[in-house]
Design a protein around this motif. Structure first.
Motif, PDB file in Angstrom:
ATOM      1  N   ASP A  73       3.767   3.270 -15.690  1.00  0.00           N
ATOM      2  CA  ASP A  73       5.318   2.798 -15.792  1.00  0.00           C
ATOM      3  C   ASP A  73       6.151   2.402 -14.422  1.00  0.00           C
ATOM      4  OD1 ASP A  73       5.094   2.306 -18.511  1.00  0.00           O
ATOM      5  OD2 ASP A  73       6.235   4.330 -19.113  1.00  0.00           O
ATOM      6  N   ASP A  74       5.784   3.571 -13.596  1.00  0.00           N
ATOM      7  CA  ASP A  74       6.302   3.730 -12.275  1.00  0.00           C
ATOM      8  C   ASP A  74       5.728   2.426 -11.494  1.00  0.00           C
ATOM      9  OD1 ASP A  74       7.837   5.906 -12.974  1.00  0.00           O
ATOM     10  OD2 ASP A  74       6.444   7.310 -12.396  1.00  0.00           O
ATOM     11  N   PHE A  75       4.267   2.179 -11.609  1.00  0.00           N
ATOM     12  CA  PHE A  75       3.631   1.367 -10.830  1.00  0.00           C
ATOM     13  C   PHE A  75       4.231  -0.257 -11.282  1.00  0.00           C
ATOM     14  CE2 PHE A  75      -0.515  -1.136 -10.466  1.00  0.00           C
ATOM     15  CZ  PHE A  75      -0.184  -1.772  -9.183  1.00  0.00           C
ATOM     16  N   MET A  76       4.317  -0.211 -12.630  1.00  0.00           N
ATOM     17  CA  MET A  76       4.955  -1.614 -13.060  1.00  0.00           C
ATOM     18  C   MET A  76       6.250  -1.933 -12.749  1.00  0.00           C
ATOM     19  SD  MET A  76       2.294  -2.935 -14.936  1.00  0.00           S
ATOM     20  CE  MET A  76       1.154  -2.260 -13.476  1.00  0.00           C
ATOM     21  N   ALA A  77       6.917  -0.789 -12.660  1.00  0.00           N
ATOM     22  CA  ALA A  77       8.405  -0.852 -12.219  1.00  0.00           C
ATOM     23  C   ALA A  77       8.491  -1.524 -10.564  1.00  0.00           C
ATOM     24  CB  ALA A  77       9.348   0.138 -12.518  1.00  0.00           C
ATOM     25  N   ASP A  78       7.599  -0.815  -9.825  1.00  0.00           N
ATOM     26  CA  ASP A  78       7.704  -1.002  -8.443  1.00  0.00           C
ATOM     27  C   ASP A  78       6.323  -1.142  -7.659  1.00  0.00           C
ATOM     28  OD1 ASP A  78       8.596  -1.350  -5.611  1.00  0.00           O
ATOM     29  OD2 ASP A  78       9.379   1.033  -5.564  1.00  0.00           O
ATOM     30  N   GLU A  79       5.682  -2.180  -7.794  1.00  0.00           N
ATOM     31  CA  GLU A  79       4.270  -2.254  -7.267  1.00  0.00           C
ATOM     32  C   GLU A  79       4.163  -2.266  -5.797  1.00  0.00           C
ATOM     33  OE1 GLU A  79       2.497  -6.062  -8.589  1.00  0.00           O
ATOM     34  OE2 GLU A  79       2.819  -5.707 -10.476  1.00  0.00           O
ATOM     35  N   GLU A  80       5.295  -2.909  -5.206  1.00  0.00           N
ATOM     36  CA  GLU A  80       4.853  -2.602  -3.703  1.00  0.00           C
ATOM     37  C   GLU A  80       5.415  -1.404  -3.356  1.00  0.00           C
ATOM     38  OE1 GLU A  80       6.947  -5.210  -0.051  1.00  0.00           O
ATOM     39  OE2 GLU A  80       5.660  -6.218  -1.757  1.00  0.00           O
ATOM     40  N   GLY A  81       6.221  -0.418  -3.768  1.00  0.00           N
ATOM     41  CA  GLY A  81       6.682   0.584  -3.466  1.00  0.00           C
ATOM     42  C   GLY A  81       5.535   1.501  -3.618  1.00  0.00           C
ATOM     43  N   THR A  82       5.207   1.438  -4.909  1.00  0.00           N
ATOM     44  CA  THR A  82       3.916   2.316  -5.178  1.00  0.00           C
ATOM     45  C   THR A  82       2.651   2.169  -4.040  1.00  0.00           C
ATOM     46  OG1 THR A  82       4.223   2.174  -7.460  1.00  0.00           O
ATOM     47  CG2 THR A  82       1.940   2.892  -6.858  1.00  0.00           C
ATOM     48  N   ILE A  83       2.373   0.782  -3.961  1.00  0.00           N
ATOM     49  CA  ILE A  83       1.265   0.588  -2.813  1.00  0.00           C
ATOM     50  C   ILE A  83       1.826   1.120  -1.378  1.00  0.00           C
ATOM     51  CG2 ILE A  83      -0.063  -0.816  -1.493  1.00  0.00           C
ATOM     52  CD1 ILE A  83       0.233  -2.634  -4.204  1.00  0.00           C
ATOM     53  N   ALA A  84       2.986   1.102  -1.149  1.00  0.00           N
ATOM     54  CA  ALA A  84       3.619   1.477   0.231  1.00  0.00           C
ATOM     55  C   ALA A  84       3.150   2.871   0.485  1.00  0.00           C
ATOM     56  CB  ALA A  84       4.923   1.124   0.252  1.00  0.00           C
ATOM     57  N   ARG A  85       3.563   3.844  -0.714  1.00  0.00           N
ATOM     58  CA  ARG A  85       3.382   5.224  -0.815  1.00  0.00           C
ATOM     59  C   ARG A  85       1.982   5.386  -0.500  1.00  0.00           C
ATOM     60  NH1 ARG A  85       8.484   4.669  -3.509  1.00  0.00           N
ATOM     61  NH2 ARG A  85       7.156   4.107  -5.413  1.00  0.00           N
ATOM     62  N   ILE A  86       1.110   4.911  -1.273  1.00  0.00           N
ATOM     63  CA  ILE A  86      -0.335   5.152  -1.100  1.00  0.00           C
ATOM     64  C   ILE A  86      -0.906   4.864   0.065  1.00  0.00           C
ATOM     65  CG2 ILE A  86      -2.560   4.355  -1.742  1.00  0.00           C
ATOM     66  CD1 ILE A  86      -1.281   3.509  -4.578  1.00  0.00           C
ATOM     67  N   TYR A  87      -0.451   3.744   0.945  1.00  0.00           N
ATOM     68  CA  TYR A  87      -0.988   3.746   2.204  1.00  0.00           C
ATOM     69  C   TYR A  87      -0.250   4.676   3.320  1.00  0.00           C
ATOM     70  CZ  TYR A  87      -2.982  -1.085   1.866  1.00  0.00           C
ATOM     71  OH  TYR A  87      -3.942  -1.910   1.368  1.00  0.00           O
TER      72      TYR A  87
END
Length: 421
Positions: free
Chosen positions: A341-355
């Motif tokens: 649900d967090d990923f669906m709500a903020d894809e770019e923010g999620t990927i930024a934190r992974i990176y």
């Protein structure tokens, strides 16, 4: 763009095939009737097709092939067409194994190629893994495994370009689409889409790939009872060869199998960044089992979605239990939990934190490539599926009870497990 209406499968037990698929199925059935699913027949065919006979270090490879062939003959309920499909699949795995050994024999420097700091996504289907994998794989500064390369990672000596392998992959996808036209609603497959390294593990006759396609519980039991570190070492060796052949310095990898193999995974790739995805396990189980039950028509004589539901509730439980048991094996400073649900709500923010955790630049070049992927592959473009747990014999209350501990820790809890998105 107008998207197709959602559908519910009504033919999981008695599949209805498109008219266009029947000649293909008839041809496969005629071929399958003449085949023997034995290690001797498979090994001989692979040797005949390649002219090679060095299988590399055994480490249980021959035993696994014997167990798998026995399970396919006695448990899988294969149709004649299914026999043809699995025969060619296994011969392809064996051909890949022979070609890898020949390549490394000719170029021993391959074993010195570093597989450095991969980003590895670990999570079950329907938890956002495929979308996350595809987005990150769009980054031109990372190396991923395209589908065509996963099927035939090492070229034949007389093929100087990728094109013959790409064409064979496309032909295979046409066959799948003819027999299972609704599969793309659940999982889009193209020649170039990012695929799982579980396909490379299959060349060692190991991993979960076979049990997701065929009902082979004895093979799965053998897999679960044996240390998988040798097969993960084989996977790393394959990645080294692929880097040597086509370049790339940092991999983005993904497989659901890793959830119950964290010790082997971390030992093989100690400098990796691990991304563990989570979703309501009831939703995950019913959609994953439905996808497997629909795909069973490709090879099974008499599909039984209820039996598959019973079996896969157990296997999903194994995977979630493995995650619960071994999650802390993954170093806290190198791992992150991502809720769907967090990923669906903020894809770019999620990927930024992974990176950020991975120390990978997330600049305009990567962001633009991911935005282009979203435009080219909008979610749901092939339509969606209505998942009814009764179709596969699942009781949501019992599924929730079986998986309550996993849900409490990874889905409902607000307390970080390490780095959490």
């Amino acid at each position: 763009m107008t998207r197709p209406a959602a559908i519910r499968f009504t033919d999981l037990r008695n599949p209805v095939y498109p008219t266009a698929a029947q000649p293909i199925r008839d041809g496969l059935a005629a071929y399958g009737q003449a085949l023997e699913l034995t290690p001797a027949a498979l090994l001989a065919t692979a040797v005949q097709r390649t002219g090679l006979d060095d299988w590399g270090d055994d480490t249980g490879f021959g035993e696994r092939l014997e167990v798998l062939c026995t399970a396919l003959r006695t448990e899988a309920g294969l149709s004649d067409a299914g026999t043809a499909v699995v025969f060619e699949q296994l011969v392809g795995n064996l051909v890949n194994r022979l070609r890898l050994e020949a390549l490394i024999h000719a170029h021993p420097e391959i074993t010195d190629v570093p597989v450095a700091r991969p980003i590895i996504i670990c999570g079950l289907p329907r938890t956002g893994t495929t979308h996350l994998h595809n987005l990150i794989a769009a980054d031109p500064d990372l190396r991923h495994l395209p589908y065509w390369e996963s099927l035939e990672p090492f070229p034949a000596p007389d093929e100087d370009t990728e094109e013959p392998r790409r064409q064979r992959c496309a032909a295979g996808l046409e066959l799948i689409d003819a027999a299972m036209p609704e599969f793309k609603r659940m999982h889009e497959m193209t020649v170039d889409h990012a695929h799982e390294e579980i396909q490379l593990l299959a060349n060692d006759i190991s991993g979960m790939l076979f049990e997701t396609t065929y009902y082979v519980p004895s093979f799965a039991a053998h897999y679960k009872s044996h240390d998988q570190r040798p097969s993960y070492a084989y996977l790393k060796r394959s990645l080294q060869a692929l880097q040597w052949l086509r370049g790339g310095t940092r991999w983005i990898l993904k497989s659901p199998q890793h959830l119950e193999q964290f010790p082997a995974l971390a030992a093989t790739f100690p400098d990796a960044t691990f991304v563990v995805t989570h979703r309501d396990p009831v939703e995950v189980t019913q959609s994953m089992v439905t996808m497997i039950a629909y795909a069973a028509r490709m090879a099974t004589r008499d599909p039984d979605p209820i039996e598959l539901g019973r079996y896969w509730l157990g296997r999903v439980g194994d995977l979630f239990d493995g995650c619960l048991r071994d999650r802390d094996v993954l170093p806290a400073g190198q791992s992150i939990d991502v809720r769907f649900d967090d990923f669906m709500a903020d894809e770019e923010g999620t990927i930024a934190r992974i990176y950020d955790l991975a120390g990978q630049p997330f600049g305009p070049r990567a962001q633009d490539a991911m935005a282009q992927f979203r435009r080219d592959h909008p979610r749901g473009k092939h339509g969606s599926v209505i998942y009814d747990p009764a179709d596969v014999g699942l009781d949501p209350a019992l599924v929730a009870e079986r998986l309550a501990d996993y849900r409490a820790r990874f889905v409902d809890s607000s307390v970080p497990n390490s780095s959490r998105v």
